[in-house]
Enzyme design. Sequence first.
Site, PDB file in Angstrom:
ATOM      1  N   ASP A  39       0.838  -1.194   0.000  1.00  0.00           N
ATOM      2  CA  ASP A  39       0.000   0.000   0.000  1.00  0.00           C
ATOM      3  C   ASP A  39       0.876   1.249   0.000  1.00  0.00           C
ATOM      4  O   ASP A  39       0.694   2.166   0.797  1.00  0.00           O
ATOM      5  CB  ASP A  39      -0.914  -0.003   1.232  1.00  0.00           C
ATOM      6  CG  ASP A  39      -1.951   1.105   1.165  1.00  0.00           C
ATOM      7  OD1 ASP A  39      -2.259   1.554   0.057  1.00  0.00           O
ATOM      8  OD2 ASP A  39      -2.435   1.529   2.230  1.00  0.00           O
TER       9      ASP A  39
ATOM     10  N   CYS B 176     -15.361  -8.804 -14.953  1.00  0.00           N
ATOM     11  CA  CYS B 176     -16.447  -7.915 -14.532  1.00  0.00           C
ATOM     12  C   CYS B 176     -17.650  -8.053 -15.472  1.00  0.00           C
ATOM     13  O   CYS B 176     -18.794  -7.855 -15.049  1.00  0.00           O
ATOM     14  CB  CYS B 176     -15.989  -6.459 -14.513  1.00  0.00           C
ATOM     15  SG  CYS B 176     -15.016  -6.010 -13.058  1.00  0.00           S
TER      16      CYS B 176
ATOM     17  N   CYS C 250     -21.411  -6.297 -15.473  1.00  0.00           N
ATOM     18  CA  CYS C 250     -21.793  -5.882 -14.108  1.00  0.00           C
ATOM     19  C   CYS C 250     -21.411  -4.416 -13.860  1.00  0.00           C
ATOM     20  O   CYS C 250     -20.370  -3.942 -14.309  1.00  0.00           O
ATOM     21  CB  CYS C 250     -21.071  -6.779 -13.102  1.00  0.00           C
ATOM     22  SG  CYS C 250     -21.297  -6.297 -11.383  1.00  0.00           S
TER      23      CYS C 250
ATOM     24  N   CYS D 215     -20.789  -2.130  -8.445  1.00  0.00           N
ATOM     25  CA  CYS D 215     -19.978  -1.225  -7.608  1.00  0.00           C
ATOM     26  C   CYS D 215     -20.255   0.234  -7.957  1.00  0.00           C
ATOM     27  O   CYS D 215     -20.314   1.094  -7.080  1.00  0.00           O
ATOM     28  CB  CYS D 215     -18.491  -1.551  -7.738  1.00  0.00           C
ATOM     29  SG  CYS D 215     -17.875  -1.598  -9.426  1.00  0.00           S
TER      30      CYS D 215
ATOM     31  N   CYS E 100     -22.230   3.011  -5.160  1.00  0.00           N
ATOM     32  CA  CYS E 100     -21.357   4.006  -4.529  1.00  0.00           C
ATOM     33  C   CYS E 100     -22.172   5.212  -4.045  1.00  0.00           C
ATOM     34  O   CYS E 100     -22.839   5.881  -4.827  1.00  0.00           O
ATOM     35  CB  CYS E 100     -20.277   4.466  -5.509  1.00  0.00           C
ATOM     36  SG  CYS E 100     -19.243   5.754  -4.775  1.00  0.00           S
TER      37      CYS E 100
ATOM     38  N   CYS F 104     -14.522   9.959  -2.997  1.00  0.00           N
ATOM     39  CA  CYS F 104     -14.547   8.613  -2.393  1.00  0.00           C
ATOM     40  C   CYS F 104     -14.467   8.707  -0.870  1.00  0.00           C
ATOM     41  O   CYS F 104     -13.573   9.353  -0.311  1.00  0.00           O
ATOM     42  CB  CYS F 104     -13.385   7.790  -2.946  1.00  0.00           C
ATOM     43  SG  CYS F 104     -13.221   6.195  -2.119  1.00  0.00           S
TER      44      CYS F 104
ATOM     45  N   CYS G 280     -14.672   2.890   3.561  1.00  0.00           N
ATOM     46  CA  CYS G 280     -15.981   2.544   2.992  1.00  0.00           C
ATOM     47  C   CYS G 280     -15.793   1.250   2.216  1.00  0.00           C
ATOM     48  O   CYS G 280     -14.821   1.093   1.488  1.00  0.00           O
ATOM     49  CB  CYS G 280     -16.445   3.668   2.063  1.00  0.00           C
ATOM     50  SG  CYS G 280     -17.864   3.254   1.019  1.00  0.00           S
TER      51      CYS G 280
ATOM     52  N   CYS H  69     -18.512  -0.591  -2.350  1.00  0.00           N
ATOM     53  CA  CYS H  69     -18.293  -1.122  -3.703  1.00  0.00           C
ATOM     54  C   CYS H  69     -17.803  -2.562  -3.649  1.00  0.00           C
ATOM     55  O   CYS H  69     -18.047  -3.341  -4.574  1.00  0.00           O
ATOM     56  CB  CYS H  69     -17.352  -0.231  -4.507  1.00  0.00           C
ATOM     57  SG  CYS H  69     -15.820   0.210  -3.684  1.00  0.00           S
TER      58      CYS H  69
ATOM     59  N   CYS I  86     -20.049  -6.246  -4.763  1.00  0.00           N
ATOM     60  CA  CYS I  86     -19.418  -7.024  -5.832  1.00  0.00           C
ATOM     61  C   CYS I  86     -19.776  -8.504  -5.697  1.00  0.00           C
ATOM     62  O   CYS I  86     -19.500  -9.127  -4.664  1.00  0.00           O
ATOM     63  CB  CYS I  86     -17.905  -6.850  -5.769  1.00  0.00           C
ATOM     64  SG  CYS I  86     -17.055  -7.801  -7.042  1.00  0.00           S
TER      65      CYS I  86
HETATM   66  S1  SF4 Z   1     -19.089  -5.068  -8.712  1.00  0.00           S
HETATM   67 FE1  SF4 Z   1     -17.271  -6.393  -8.970  1.00  0.00          FE
HETATM   68  S2  SF4 Z   1     -17.690  -7.599 -10.819  1.00  0.00           S
HETATM   69 FE2  SF4 Z   1     -19.142  -5.887 -10.777  1.00  0.00          FE
HETATM   70  S3  SF4 Z   1     -18.146  -4.312 -12.020  1.00  0.00           S
HETATM   71 FE3  SF4 Z   1     -17.606  -3.903  -9.892  1.00  0.00          FE
HETATM   72  S4  SF4 Z   1     -15.669  -4.945  -9.569  1.00  0.00           S
HETATM   73 FE4  SF4 Z   1     -16.548  -5.785 -11.449  1.00  0.00          FE
HETATM   74  S1  SF4 Z   2     -15.057   3.094  -1.295  1.00  0.00           S
HETATM   75 FE1  SF4 Z   2     -17.172   3.807  -1.097  1.00  0.00          FE
HETATM   76  S2  SF4 Z   2     -17.128   5.923  -1.788  1.00  0.00           S
HETATM   77 FE2  SF4 Z   2     -15.208   4.965  -2.517  1.00  0.00          FE
HETATM   78  S3  SF4 Z   2     -15.710   4.225  -4.560  1.00  0.00           S
HETATM   79 FE3  SF4 Z   2     -16.145   2.522  -3.173  1.00  0.00          FE
HETATM   80  S4  SF4 Z   2     -18.317   2.742  -2.688  1.00  0.00           S
HETATM   81 FE4  SF4 Z   2     -17.625   4.682  -3.547  1.00  0.00          FE
END
Ligand code: SF4
Ligand code: SF4
Length: 348
Positions: free
Chosen positions: A135, A189, A192, A195, A199, A215, A242, A245, A249
């Site tokens: 990270d 993905c 889909c 995410c 958000c 974010c 958070c 997302c 998934c």
């Molecule tokens: S929710 Fe997961 S599978 Fe769907 S678009 Fe986002 S990252 Fe890809």
């Molecule tokens: S962490 Fe939360 S605010 Fe950031 S992109 Fe994912 S769902 Fe959105």
Amino acid sequence: MQRLQGWARELGFSQIGVAEIDLTTAEAGLQAWLAAGFHGGMGYMQRHGLKRARPAELVPGTVCVITARMDYLPRDAAPGWVDNEFAALHVPQRAVVSVYARGRDYHKVLRSRLQTLAERLAAEVGPLGHRVFTDSAPVLEVELASRSGVGWRGKHTLALHREAGSMFFLGEIFIDLPLPASSPVPASCGSCTACIDVCPTAAIVAPYRLDARRCISYLTIEHEGAIPLELRALIGNRIYGCDDCQLACPWNKYAVRATLPDFDVRNGLDGATLLQLWAWAEPEFARRTEGSAIRRIGWTRWRRNLAIGLGNALRATGDMSTRQALQQARSGACALVQEHIDWALGAG
Ligand code: SF4
Ligand code: SF4
């Protein structure tokens, strides 16, 4: 390579890969993201510039990168953990901390284990130039992970894997020893958009494109200073990070529990209320967050985030004890936290 995999597993990693260091095809995307200002106040991203896409410039002598994944879902996570996490977001008094931050600071866990892995390799092959990262701002982690089969880059911009979802940390060892590169896994993905749709702040402005300035993870952890007014209500009761997302998934039904106890929940952070955490004085915050990633944000951001959560809870419930707790803390707070308390009380 097989022996390396075996050592990695012994150290708690679920998978490792090897990435080549020619990331030139990632440079344009990186530049466009920076040019759009999507990195927000993370000036270090800009400062490292294209070095981030050039591992051999960052660590001279590097010829390849060992990438590693370590699953962090707590060992005792319930089978319905995703539903439980979503449910907590609808209980205004609850304080929601991102799952990854509830246990020991992953930086410490991964860095020492990556170092041990590098030393084992050196013991086998002789002197090995290496440097470990996890990270770390100068490293394009997800890019390296996706090139080496540790996952693919999801539309939310995190790495994910068909057999592990996305609830894992990434780490890297830059080495001066050529190893055979591992193959990428196919991006899965498909059509889909879960995410993007879930958000709360519409921070995923397009597939694979995150505006960090919107974010909640960035705002509650990295961002110094005031939280933009228009985003405060949308933050709800998320006080550190958070996960929405990731929770949305579909691949996270395959998320893997940690093998290490390090990521077990501490301080009841999977069930605490905002008022319980608000009651911590600064020394208690320091004591309870010792060895936790949360400590990195410091007292002021912690209180700022809690004030927003309490303000949202107050609006939802009208609870008098919440109002009183905010009022009582106001005089002893710094100007930044005072401003957020005023907002929480409806006076800001
Ligand atoms: S929710 Fe997961 S599978 Fe769907 S678009 Fe986002 S990252 Fe890809
Ligand atoms: S962490 Fe939360 S605010 Fe950031 S992109 Fe994912 S769902 Fe959105």
